[in-house]
Design a protein around this motif. Structure first.
Motif: not given
Length: 273
Positions: A22-32, A43-44, A159-165
């Protein structure tokens, strides 16, 4: 947003996009969990677009066969020409994601950026990948894929529209359930990502341009360049790894990361970065 932030985000995207983590999940976690502010959707999409350019370069021979096939068949749906067949299967597989993406765009997706939800999706779908890779046969190649297979994998992509999937993770999982070889599953997953991400990139770029935010367009351009470089390297590594190995290391990583995020989300311990 600084160039260094864009560089780190793009590097992270390039490394994780084609790994089933999950790239999108990692991108969100980096900001958090860092001092970087949330990079936002523009940018995503930009860093994902860089990854898609890498896919098109790596599989340029396959894409050439697709283009040649659809031209030869005059863009009329045909399953006799292998290039044309793959084109129409990718179209069919992309339809569910376009429909789901349009629906969610109009209803908002901020709820999906919750750390607890990302933790559960990283963990749960990681376990599902392990099950698929463990019990499924490894006998089919891309040329054996039919309309039903493309629709199943395409619906899984929603299902991948939800980050982390993980878009690559969930499509590879269902491709493995359908009996595709590991490298073939990864290849079809990467090719299927092209229409979905390009569509999202065009819509987002248009929205940014319409809003007159030229600076954000420059950020997007930098993101594309940095992400492309790291993505092309990552693709070579993944395809080399899958020649003889399984998805187990990625499963173990997802279980570890998902567990840590859930422990943090439920207040059992705190992540301090």
């Amino acid at each position: 947003m600084t160039t260094i932030q864009i560089f780190y985000l793009s590097l992270l995207q390039g490394i994780t996009e084609f790994l089933p983590v999950s790239s999108s999940g990692h991108l969100i976690l980096l900001s958090k969990f860092s001092y970087f502010p949330d990079q936002g959707l523009a940018l995503d999409v930009a860093v994902h677009l860089g990854s898609i350019l890498a896919v098109m370069i790596y599989f340029s021979e396959t894409i050439y066969d697709i283009i040649k096939g659809v031209i030869k068949t005059y863009f009329i749906p045909s399953f006799k020409n292998q290039g044309a067949k793959l084109f129409w299967l990718l179209v069919i597989g992309s339809i569910p994601a376009f429909i789901a993406g349009y629906f969610l765009k109009n209803h908002g997706m901020e709820w999906a950026r919750d750390t607890k939800l990302i933790g559960w999706t990283i963990l749960g779908y990681g376990i599902l990948l392990y099950i698929a890779d463990k019990i499924s046969m490894t006998i089919r190649k891309i040329e054996h894929i039919g309309i039903f297979d493309a629709l199943v994998i395409g619906c899984a992509q929603c299902l991948a529209l939800v980050p982390g999937t993980s878009r690559s993770g969930i499509t590879i999982t269902f491709a493995r359930f359908l009996g595709l070889e590991r490298r073939e599953a990864a290849k079809f997953s990467m090719l299927l990502s092209i229409p979905a991400i390009i569509g999202a990139a065009v819509l987002t770029a248009y929205g940014v341009w319409e809003a007159g935010n030229i600076k954000e367009l420059i950020w997007m351009f930098d993101g594309v360049v940095f992400s492309y470089i790291s993505s092309i390297i990552a693709i070579y590594i993944v395809m080399w790894w899958l020649k003889k190995s399984t998805f187990l290391p990625f499963v173990l990583y997802r279980i570890a990361l998902g567990s840590i995020l859930l422990l943090d989300s439920y207040g059992i311990f705190s992540i301090n970065i």
